[in-house]
Design a protein around this motif. Structure first.
Motif, short mmCIF file in Angstrom:
data_model
loop_
_atom_site.label_atom_id
_atom_site.label_comp_id
_atom_site.label_asym_id
_atom_site.label_seq_id
_atom_site.Cartn_x
_atom_site.Cartn_y
_atom_site.Cartn_z
N UNK A 103 0.81 -1.23 0.00
CA UNK A 103 0.00 0.00 0.00
C UNK A 103 0.84 1.28 0.00
N UNK A 104 2.14 1.16 0.33
CA UNK A 104 2.99 2.33 0.35
C UNK A 104 2.83 3.20 1.59
N UNK A 105 2.16 2.69 2.60
CA UNK A 105 2.00 3.42 3.86
C UNK A 105 1.81 2.42 4.98
N UNK A 106 1.95 2.91 6.21
CA UNK A 106 1.79 2.04 7.38
C UNK A 106 0.33 1.65 7.57
N UNK A 107 0.13 0.49 8.20
CA UNK A 107 -1.21 0.00 8.52
C UNK A 107 -1.98 1.04 9.34
N UNK A 108 -1.29 1.68 10.27
CA UNK A 108 -1.93 2.64 11.17
C UNK A 108 -2.41 3.89 10.42
N UNK A 109 -1.83 4.20 9.28
CA UNK A 109 -2.21 5.38 8.50
C UNK A 109 -3.28 5.09 7.46
N UNK A 110 -3.60 3.83 7.26
CA UNK A 110 -4.53 3.43 6.21
C UNK A 110 -5.98 3.59 6.64
N UNK A 111 -6.85 3.63 5.66
CA UNK A 111 -8.29 3.70 5.95
C UNK A 111 -8.78 2.32 6.38
N UNK A 112 -9.93 2.29 7.01
CA UNK A 112 -10.48 1.01 7.46
C UNK A 112 -10.78 0.09 6.28
N UNK A 113 -11.16 0.67 5.14
CA UNK A 113 -11.44 -0.14 3.94
C UNK A 113 -10.17 -0.80 3.42
N UNK A 114 -9.05 -0.05 3.42
CA UNK A 114 -7.78 -0.62 2.97
C UNK A 114 -7.31 -1.72 3.91
N UNK A 115 -7.47 -1.50 5.20
CA UNK A 115 -7.08 -2.51 6.19
C UNK A 115 -7.89 -3.78 6.01
N UNK A 116 -9.21 -3.62 5.88
CA UNK A 116 -10.09 -4.78 5.74
C UNK A 116 -9.77 -5.55 4.46
N UNK A 117 -9.57 -4.84 3.36
CA UNK A 117 -9.24 -5.50 2.09
C UNK A 117 -7.94 -6.29 2.22
N UNK A 118 -6.95 -5.72 2.90
CA UNK A 118 -5.67 -6.40 3.07
C UNK A 118 -5.82 -7.65 3.92
N UNK A 119 -6.53 -7.55 5.06
CA UNK A 119 -6.71 -8.71 5.94
C UNK A 119 -7.53 -9.80 5.24
N UNK A 120 -8.53 -9.41 4.48
CA UNK A 120 -9.32 -10.40 3.72
C UNK A 120 -8.46 -11.08 2.67
N UNK A 121 -7.59 -10.33 2.00
CA UNK A 121 -6.69 -10.92 1.01
C UNK A 121 -5.72 -11.90 1.67
N UNK A 122 -5.24 -11.57 2.88
CA UNK A 122 -4.38 -12.50 3.63
C UNK A 122 -5.11 -13.81 3.89
N UNK A 123 -6.37 -13.69 4.33
CA UNK A 123 -7.16 -14.88 4.63
C UNK A 123 -7.38 -15.72 3.37
N UNK A 124 -7.71 -15.07 2.27
CA UNK A 124 -7.94 -15.79 1.01
C UNK A 124 -6.66 -16.47 0.51
N UNK A 125 -5.54 -15.78 0.66
CA UNK A 125 -4.26 -16.36 0.26
C UNK A 125 -3.97 -17.61 1.07
N UNK A 126 -4.24 -17.55 2.37
CA UNK A 126 -4.02 -18.71 3.23
C UNK A 126 -4.94 -19.86 2.83
#
Length: 184
Positions: A103-126
């Protein structure tokens, strides 16, 4: 019902899938644990934000209101063995590093939508990897968030229906569509 019995019930309801479930069920702490497992205030804030992404504030308070970061730290320190603790810490570090790289930024600086999309992608990858031998940090985080939130005062009294015990037992209560589940 005391807190230990409530935790046992939640773990059993979750199918015992939570990492460290054996430690909770037996009440014993693991024999081998990492020494000097310290979490900074920034780490707690990071865990709070992850928890808030998993259980966000809606018409009820989210995971951050339940101080989910403190709960996760307590569980990791007290209930996880050294291998699980290392997997948790390594997973958090990888999550932070991968998020910044993607994303080019820290997790803490991201929007809730970006965070959720990233965590969902992690789950799908697993899930797509089909490797169920090694628990991934996203599963640990989800399990700890759900357990911590629904056993907290905030989760049990505001997200669930709660009646202080001892109280009158009424085994035949009508369920109305949309009613909250009962707290343990």
């Amino acid at each position: 019902m005391n807190r230990r019995d409530a935790l046992k019930s939640v773990v059993l309801m979750m199918g015992g899938t939570m990492i460290g479930a054996s430690a909770i069920l037996t009440g014993c702490s693991p024999e081998r644990q990492l020494k000097d497992l310290n979490f900074s205030p920034e780490d707690l804030a990071f865990l709070d934000e992850i928890g808030e992404t998993i259980i966000p504030t809606t018409d009820t308070p989210g995971a951050k209101a339940a101080k989910i970061g403190e709960f996760m730290v307590m569980m990791v320190k007290d209930c996880y063995d050294a291998d699980q603790q290392k997997a948790f810490i390594d997973g958090l570090n990888a999550l932070s590093k991968d998020f910044k790289a993607e994303k080019g930024k820290d997790f803490m600086e991201a929007s809730s939508e970006e965070r959720l999309a990233f965590l969902n992608a992690m789950q799908e990858k697993f899930k797509a990897s089909g490797d169920a031998r090694e628990p991934i940090v996203i599963n640990m985080l989800k399990d700890l968030t759900v357990l911590g939130y629904f056993t907290s005062e905030v989760g049990a009294t505001q997200a669930l229906r709660y009646e202080e015990v001892p109280g009158r037992f009424d085994g035949c209560i009508d369920y109305k569509k949309g009613d909250k589940a009962w707290a343990l």
